[in-house]
Design an enzyme around this catalytic site. Structure first.
Site, PDB file in Angstrom:
ATOM      1  N   LYS A   1      14.035  -7.133  -4.628  1.00 31.62           N
ATOM      2  CA  LYS A   1      13.341  -6.302  -3.878  1.00 31.62           C
ATOM      3  C   LYS A   1      13.670  -6.670  -2.465  1.00 31.62           C
ATOM      4  CE  LYS A   1       8.937  -3.817  -3.366  1.00 31.62           C
ATOM      5  NZ  LYS A   1       7.749  -3.938  -3.921  1.00 31.62           N
TER       6      LYS A   1
ATOM      7  N   SER B   1       6.087   0.784  -5.814  1.00 36.18           N
ATOM      8  CA  SER B   1       6.930   0.644  -4.780  1.00 36.18           C
ATOM      9  C   SER B   1       8.294  -0.268  -5.114  1.00 36.18           C
ATOM     10  CB  SER B   1       6.484  -0.089  -3.470  1.00 36.18           C
ATOM     11  OG  SER B   1       5.930  -1.528  -3.634  1.00 36.18           O
TER      12      SER B   1
ATOM     13  N   SER C   1       2.805  -1.930  -8.263  1.00 31.39           N
ATOM     14  CA  SER C   1       4.204  -1.605  -7.757  1.00 31.39           C
ATOM     15  C   SER C   1       5.299  -2.400  -8.595  1.00 31.39           C
ATOM     16  CB  SER C   1       4.553  -2.320  -6.436  1.00 31.39           C
ATOM     17  OG  SER C   1       3.724  -1.192  -5.479  1.00 31.39           O
TER      18      SER C   1
END
Length: 518
Positions: A84, A178, A202
């Site tokens: 990420k 997210s 997330s």
């Protein structure tokens, strides 16, 4: 000689077997995954950047040479992985770190996150950076999950028709966030493994929506060094994978064994497929759903999920010695109806954490303060404040609340929240009901309770919505430092319930067959 591999179904363990029997090399793997990204990511937008191909090829060649000489560092040796883009990567990897924000484009982190160093040491190949909800969904109120100004809207690899703009930001057509790109990338065969981060949900939400296994570890047992922070009272890096064995192997690589108790033989040693004596408490799904402002109500979807959740509970009762209904304090009760919300503590520290990162960890950045970031977004509103993310209320709150709590008030609020959700919440329910874990809907806020407590949580893939193809499942939480227990639950779940389905990627995206050939 041509080599082929079904990237949508191949696990890291499958690939490791292929590497071991010399039917594929890491150099070939890198090319296959880069081809897959090039073919499908124009639509999916799950990847912000890939490393330079010559650098990847060089890294893979070194790992192939080590293997040829009899050195294999472990189960991640020669395996590509995406991480990420709020996990910092240094210049040696040839990748940006943007957190999805144009304000960080061109900035140069001084070094990689500690967890990245662990992956490299384990022989993993850092293929690229995954898209995310910008600033890990902290920036805006109710922005569309998976959207960032740098890459745009991440699309589900499963959902027919993609994200509908008449849907809510976290609705059934959305990939969830997210860590949206991290999840979609694994589902779409861009890499067999990925890392995401979670502050509150997330990891769980996007994994639930990509039929993946994930685990959000107990707070601080994985290094937080090198995460662009929301709050070090909650931020955690976690793995995503298509199989529980892959998940366990990746967790073994990133957990600091001095911060917890790792099973002898590692987390992979508890991937047994056996429920053993595990006792399960189940929550009433109707009480643990996202509100309509987050997930727009769709009767067909809701009815199917409730049927399948009920059937899953019944299936568990037929194979597990103890399955019983339990009641856990609600998210509203956990904050005394908003009077003692741990997020208020996060807001008071965000400015300090962000500005420390900008001052100490990165060079050549166009912003230096939280005020700079807010002004940058205003000046670039056409790109940074579109209808899908038309506000920066989170940043503004953080600016307004900076310094409004004394250290004593801050610590008091955090300790209250920990105790309320931990000792007086999860622990109490487990102890009083004689159960080991609590299971509830994946499409709901159970992760808020475990996240506030600093406790671990994990995903359990289950089904696929008839009306648009989106995966859904359950989530499971336990006491602090019970990662091994959760891995065992996931392993037994994997053995009990139908095998996860790969996405119908060509139907979703269009293009060539899912079976890539080199």
């Amino acid at each position: 000689m041509a080599v082929s591999i079904d990237l949508l179904t191949a696990t890291a363990s499958d690939i490791q077997s292929r590497l071991s029997n010399q039917t594929i090399t890491s150099t070939q793997l890198v090319k296959l995954y880069l081809n897959q990204i090039a073919q499908y990511d124009g639509y999916l937008k799950a990847v912000i950047a890939v490393a330079p191909e010559d650098l990847l090829t060089k890294t893979a060649a070194v790992l192939d040479q080590e293997r040829a000489k009899g050195t294999v560092r472990g189960p991640l040796h020669g395996i590509p992985i995406l991480i990420k883009d709020n996990i910092v990567t240094g210049p040696e990897l040839g990748l940006p770190t943007t957190c999805g924000s144009l304000a960080l484009v061109g900035s140069k982190p001084k070094r990689s996150a500690a967890v990245v160093g662990k992956l490299v040491a384990a022989g993993a190949i850092i293929l690229g950076k995954a898209n995310l909800s910008e600033w890990a969904w902290y920036r805006s109120d109710l922005a569309d999950s998976g959207w960032s100004a740098v890459r745009g809207q991440t699309q589900s690899a499963y959902v027919r028709g993609g994200f509908r703009h008449d849907d809510s930001g976290g609705g059934h057509s959305n990939p969830g966030g997210s860590s949206s790109g991290s999840a979609v990338a694994v589902a779409a065969g861009f890499s067999p493994l990925s890392l995401g981060t979670e502050t509150m949900g997330s990891l769980i939400m996007p994994s639930d929506r990509s039929a993946l296994y994930t685990i959000k570890p107990t707070l601080k047992i994985v290094s937080q060094d090198g995460i662009i922070p929301v709050s070090f009272e909650a931020d955690m890096i976690g793995p995503m994978a298509k199989s529980v064995l892959d998940l366990a192997n990746l967790l073994d690589a990133i957990v600091d064994p001095t911060k917890t108790t790792v099973p002898r033989g590692g987390y992979s040693s508890v991937v047994t497929g056996d429920w053993g004596d595990i006792r399960i408490g189940v929550l009433e799904p109707e009480k643990w759903l996202f509100p309509p402002v987050i997930v727009k109500y769709e009767k067909q979807a809701s009815d199917q999920m409730h049927r399948d959740w009920k059937a899953a509970y019944e299936r568990l009762a037929s194979v597990v010695k103890v399955v019983k209904p339990v009641t856990l304090l609600s998210t509203d009760e956990s904050t005394e109806h908003g009077k003692k919300d741990i997020n208020d503590a996060f807001h008071c520290k965000f400015k300090t954490l962000l500005e420390s990162y900008l001052a100490n960890d990165v060079d050549d950045c166009r912003i230096h303060t939280l005020k700079d970031l807010i002004k940058f977004n205003e000046d670039h509103a056409d790109q940074e404040l579109p209808p899908s993310a038309d506000n920066q209320n989170g940043l503004i709150r953080a600016l307004e609340r900076d310094g409004t709590m004394t250290d004593e008030e801050y610590n008091s609020l955090v300790n209250y929240a920990r105790d309320r959700c931990g000792r007086q919440g999860i622990d109490k329910v487990l102890d009083e009901n004689g159960v080991d874990v609590i299971v509830g809907p994946g499409d709901g806020p159970l992760f808020v309770i475990s996240g506030t407590a600093g406790y671990p949580g994990a995903s359990l893939p289950l089904g696929y919505l008839d009306f648009n193809g989106r995966p859904f499942g359950l989530q499971v939480i336990a006491k602090a430092h019970q990662e091994a227990l959760l891995i065992q639950v996931q392993s037994a779940w994997e053995a009990t319930f139908p095998q996860r389905r790969p996405p119908p990627l060509d139907d979703i995206v269009g293009g060539k067959s899912k079976k890539e050939e080199l």
